[in-house]
Design a protein around this motif. Sequence first.
Motif, PDB file in Angstrom:
ATOM      1  N   MET A 334      32.326  19.830  27.977  1.00  0.00           N
ATOM      2  CA  MET A 334      31.575  18.835  27.834  1.00  0.00           C
ATOM      3  C   MET A 334      30.276  18.929  29.044  1.00  0.00           C
ATOM      4  O   MET A 334      29.198  18.884  28.720  1.00  0.00           O
ATOM      5  N   LYS A 335      30.389  19.469  30.008  1.00  0.00           N
ATOM      6  CA  LYS A 335      29.671  19.536  31.318  1.00  0.00           C
ATOM      7  C   LYS A 335      28.970  20.834  31.015  1.00  0.00           C
ATOM      8  O   LYS A 335      27.833  20.943  31.299  1.00  0.00           O
ATOM      9  N   THR A 336      29.641  21.909  30.551  1.00  0.00           N
ATOM     10  CA  THR A 336      29.261  23.118  30.262  1.00  0.00           C
ATOM     11  C   THR A 336      28.077  23.148  29.191  1.00  0.00           C
ATOM     12  O   THR A 336      27.072  23.710  29.437  1.00  0.00           O
ATOM     13  N   VAL A 337      28.516  22.555  28.187  1.00  0.00           N
ATOM     14  CA  VAL A 337      27.362  22.692  27.026  1.00  0.00           C
ATOM     15  C   VAL A 337      26.073  21.948  26.927  1.00  0.00           C
ATOM     16  O   VAL A 337      25.211  22.098  26.540  1.00  0.00           O
ATOM     17  N   ILE A 338      26.169  20.830  27.900  1.00  0.00           N
ATOM     18  CA  ILE A 338      25.100  19.799  27.922  1.00  0.00           C
ATOM     19  C   ILE A 338      24.036  20.409  28.816  1.00  0.00           C
ATOM     20  O   ILE A 338      22.846  19.985  28.762  1.00  0.00           O
ATOM     21  N   ARG A 339      24.347  21.270  29.734  1.00  0.00           N
ATOM     22  CA  ARG A 339      23.666  21.549  31.047  1.00  0.00           C
ATOM     23  C   ARG A 339      22.320  22.319  30.441  1.00  0.00           C
ATOM     24  O   ARG A 339      21.125  22.175  30.660  1.00  0.00           O
ATOM     25  N   PRO A 340      22.495  23.700  29.496  1.00  0.00           N
ATOM     26  CA  PRO A 340      23.741  24.431  29.650  1.00  0.00           C
ATOM     27  C   PRO A 340      23.884  25.492  30.500  1.00  0.00           C
ATOM     28  O   PRO A 340      22.655  25.837  31.208  1.00  0.00           O
ATOM     29  N   PHE A 341      24.632  26.105  30.846  1.00  0.00           N
ATOM     30  CA  PHE A 341      24.806  27.209  31.969  1.00  0.00           C
ATOM     31  C   PHE A 341      25.972  28.099  31.474  1.00  0.00           C
ATOM     32  O   PHE A 341      26.711  27.790  30.773  1.00  0.00           O
ATOM     33  N   ARG A 342      25.984  29.431  31.708  1.00  0.00           N
ATOM     34  CA  ARG A 342      26.971  30.354  31.421  1.00  0.00           C
ATOM     35  C   ARG A 342      27.874  30.453  32.382  1.00  0.00           C
ATOM     36  O   ARG A 342      27.869  30.441  33.839  1.00  0.00           O
ATOM     37  N   VAL A 343      29.280  30.376  31.968  1.00  0.00           N
ATOM     38  CA  VAL A 343      30.336  30.519  32.949  1.00  0.00           C
ATOM     39  C   VAL A 343      31.237  31.746  32.823  1.00  0.00           C
ATOM     40  O   VAL A 343      31.319  32.145  31.408  1.00  0.00           O
ATOM     41  N   PHE A 344      31.078  32.530  33.853  1.00  0.00           N
ATOM     42  CA  PHE A 344      31.678  33.843  33.618  1.00  0.00           C
ATOM     43  C   PHE A 344      33.112  33.988  33.924  1.00  0.00           C
ATOM     44  O   PHE A 344      33.719  34.811  33.388  1.00  0.00           O
TER      45      PHE A 344
END
Length: 468
Positions: A334-344
């Motif tokens: 939920m925190k990743t998709v709302i910002r959004p940013f890429r998690v590697f």
Amino acid sequence: MKNFCKQIDNFDAAVFSVFNQDFLFSASTVTYFPITECAKDILLSDYFISNKISDFIISKYSSDEISLTCKKLDEFKSNNVLSKRRKYDKSSILYTDFFLKLVGSTKCNLRCNYCFANKSAEYDMSFDTAKKAILFFLDKFVPDEKRRVVIDLTGAGEPLVRLDFILKVNNFVQELKRQRNINIFCQFATNGMLLTKEVSKLLKENNILYGVSLDGNKIASEQNRLGLDYDLVSKNIVDIENKQFFGLASTYSGNNHNFVEIFKTLYSFNPEVVGMKPVRLLESNPNSINKNNINEIKKSYDDFVKWLYKQLVSGDKKIFDTFMHSEDFLSRYMKTVIRPFRVFYRCSSGINSFAVDGKENIIICPAFVGEKDGIIGNLDSGIFEEKKKKLESLYADNISFCKNCWARYTCAGECFSVGYMNHGILEKPSSTMCELKKYLIQLSIYFWTCLKYEHQDLKFLHFSQSAP
């Protein structure tokens, strides 16, 4: 309509449906959009290959709707929302937090039926080894004094069986904090059996952060944690005088996954954080997350997301904050998709974290105690260069099992211990866990979309999503 998810042919994107709502998710831009049924049908056809609308779509929708939809989809394509798979540069990742995980002991006062610890490697770490590990970590691994450094004493057993060790390590850490003027502190998770009122007060006085693992109600907790006295642990939690920075975490399993009830039970103790993470077991174990129970677990997550949404829109922001402050799988997405940013990276061992065992081995994490393949160095010679390069190479775009997946920049791969346990390969994911994590990403998108379009009056929520 049944929930479904399908990656779009020839594009780095997926179409999925949750609770009768259709969505487009773009891996390239890490953005998502609610779409019409017409858009869904066109995306799942060969429109972008043949440049023709199928007879099925012509018979189902009006020419005006088809024309407007195609125009919007072409706009998505021109703005790279719909694009071929591409790699993105990960070299600019800047970690502000660095984690050293000390395996102070593998001894425990419980026998949890899902414990990952290798009991054949039982030992206590010496204080000298702990000091050596901390100095090595600060001097040869953490890039500069501007980082926040966390010394995690959870290990692979029950840390409070060695309270004196915890206090000695913390005293050493606090002295380093003063000498070097750095942001460094100790933390750990406990099963709560030894967390008396006096112990919790002592930990707070020494600025040691701690949380308690508890699997929900009395029956579920005592069933999975053999030897647990639930009433005693409950009393110990209630007796904590200062619950600032205090959290509770549940390990859910194939026999315990009513997330609403688990969360409510833990929340009733008034912690600042509540999280729920899955067990790490072989898929052949009936208590694991496996193909036989995955649909039940998805349904339970459906119920939890609906419940959490209801609490938030009714004005109870505290419940929402308590969940979002956790490192729960769902809250992370939920925190990743709302910002959004890429998690590697799913696991950053060797990059901004590692563990040390009692024999001075540097290991991937405490789950690898006693596993030769988990050793990546030692405190005398440091991290082995070939091991470090291997770990650095295991990022979303470079893992063969993940690089073509639409969810790779949100999920970023499997926990190394789960991959190793199930397949003997660090980066190979569990197919069931892949299915679950993709579904949690879809639920996260559904949650934020509903808030954005139905409750714009919630001023405390900041939506960063924008159309191309």
